[in-house]
Design an enzyme around this catalytic site. Structure first.
Site: not given
Ligand code: IMP
Length: 424
Positions: A38, A40-42, A127, A222, A299, A303, A329, A412
């Site tokens: 579930n 998802g690390h980019t 997910t 998570q 998925t 968001r 971000k 970041g």
């Protein structure tokens, strides 16, 4: 620091993978302690983008990786990820997979999907990767563990026992197709052959690494507000992402953890259902989503986006014991002239609170009280340290530090590996 936990401080997708990738440079081992695909690390390295779901993010740095007992493992996803890494030139992926981790089975995916469909408007928005049903079986003592792949006979027997019950549920309760024992057993025996060499006593491995003075990173998946115990139940995942869970999810004593780093976006996002006090109203939300490319890694879902919520973040500092924050971000906020930050919640009867409500109804009814900070309206690309940020951007970071009494150690400013600023 020998043992550092990296934990999501909001509702996930804070950019933990990127912070782990950065800190992994100076670490010897990277461990996942809960969750499954579930996550998802980019991670962006030059022209290459790595999207990781099962392996710890440290794999991109070529570090030994541990998948702890607290994780749930979908063998199909893990094997595909290992193959993909090999294809992209990382042949010596060193992975230690706990024998006590639980396997996600095809019925877990089927039940996750069927149960969400059945809940209709009350759906959690999972997910649909079988996470909840797999952890439920672990608690029911009906689960199949990684160590069961070591013996083909035991594996088949366990699948048979589980299917006898699961097929009843699938057919009678969820009115969906049952699974055929032979097909599942053959498929999982195929996976077993790939997993066998990875199975290890990961608790012992990590204990030895720490005793040898090695630096170990514990990578949470998570996040705090999705924690089964401390999150916004029932709109949560089925494991414990909070920092303390790194000890149980790998099998070390809690006093071995030296430092907890919380990762938070400079704003907030949430996927799935559930209350979200600082959710942005109107077109600005879509603007934030586009600017921040806020679509799910696993998925592809949109968001939901909101302004920074310091009430929730203060709670995350408390329940995790966060020593330092990484604020990610920040560049996304460069496009807004004014930046509301939620500093308190207001209840329907007008009471203002700085601490996260303990009761779900109070959280549902909470409205944000904002302090509006000025924007900086300029790109952050050229900055190579926090000190070089425009004054208003620095002011934003310092406001967070003052309100939470926690140092922001990393900021970041873009997707690239190099776009993480330190304090110096
Ligand atoms: P599950 O973990 O698939 O059972 O989903 C439960 C809730 O956690 C849903 O609201 C999901 O959207 C959310 N969730 C699970 N994993 C992640 C993640 O990595 N990022 C953000 N939300 C997640």
């Amino acid at each position: 620091m020998p043992a550092t936990v990296i934990v999501g401080a909001q509702w996930g997708d804070e950019g933990k993978g990127k912070i782990v990738d950065l800190l992994a440079q100076h670490s010897d081992v990277v461990c996942r302690y809960q969750g499954g695909p579930n996550a998802g690390h980019t991670i962006v390295v030059g022209d290459e983008t790595y999207k990781i779901r099962a392996l710890p993010s440290g794999v991109v740095r070529g570090k030994p990786c541990v998948i702890g007992n607290g994780c749930v493992v979908d063998p199909e996803v893990l094997i595909a990820e290992l193959d993909e890494f090999e294809r992209r030139g990382h042949p010596s992926c060193e992975v230690y997979l706990s024998g006590n981790a639980h396997l996600i089975m095809p019925w877990h995916l089927a039940i996750d999907q069927a149960s969400e469909r059945r809940l209709g408007k009350l759906a959690i928005g999972t997910t649909r990767r079988g996470i909840g049903p797999c952890y439920a079986d672990k608690a029911m003592r009906l689960g199949i563990r990684v160590q069961d792949v070591l013996d083909a006979k035991i594996l088949r027997q366990k699948i048979e026992v589980a299917l006898a019950e699961k097929n009843l549920w699938l057919e009678r309760v969820y009115e969906t197709e049952p699974f055929d024992l032979e097909t599942v057993a053959a498929k999982y025996e195929g996976y077993a052959q790939r997993l066998r060499p990875l199975v290890a006593d990961t608790s012992l491995y990590v204990d030895r690494a720490l005793r040898d003075g090695k630096d170990v990173l514990f990578e949470g998946a998570q996040a705090t507000l999705l924690d089964l115990d401390h999150g916004t139940y029932p709109f949560v995942t089925s494991s414990n992402p909070v920092a303390a869970s790194a000890a149980t999810g790998v099998g070390i004593g809690p006093q071995r953890i030296d430092r907890v780093v919380g990762v938070a976006k400079a704003y907030v996002t949430r996927v799935g259902e559930g209350p979200f006090p600082s959710e942005i109203e109107g077109d600005e939300q879509a603007r934030m989503r586009e600017l921040g490319a806020e679509y799910g890694t696993v998925t592809g879902r949109e968001r939901r986006c909101g302004w920074l919520d310091l009430v929730a973040l203060r709670y995350a500092v408390r329940v995790n014991g966060i020593d330092h924050l990484a604020l990610t971000k920040l560049d996304v906020l460069s496009h807004f002239a004014e930046l509301p930050v939620c500093i308190r919640y207001r209840t329907p009867d007008g009471v203002e609170m700085g601490d996260f409500p303990a009761h779900q109804s109070d959280f549902h009814a909470a409205r944000p009280v904002y302090e509006v900070l000025e924007g900086w309206n300029e790109p952050l690309d050229g900055c190579s340290s926090v000190a070089e940020l425009p004054a208003a951007a620095r002011g934003y970071v310092e406001f967070v530090e003052r309100e939470l009494d926690v140092e922001v150690m990393l900021v970041g400013t873009g997707a690239e590996r190099s776009s993480v600023l330190t304090r110096a």
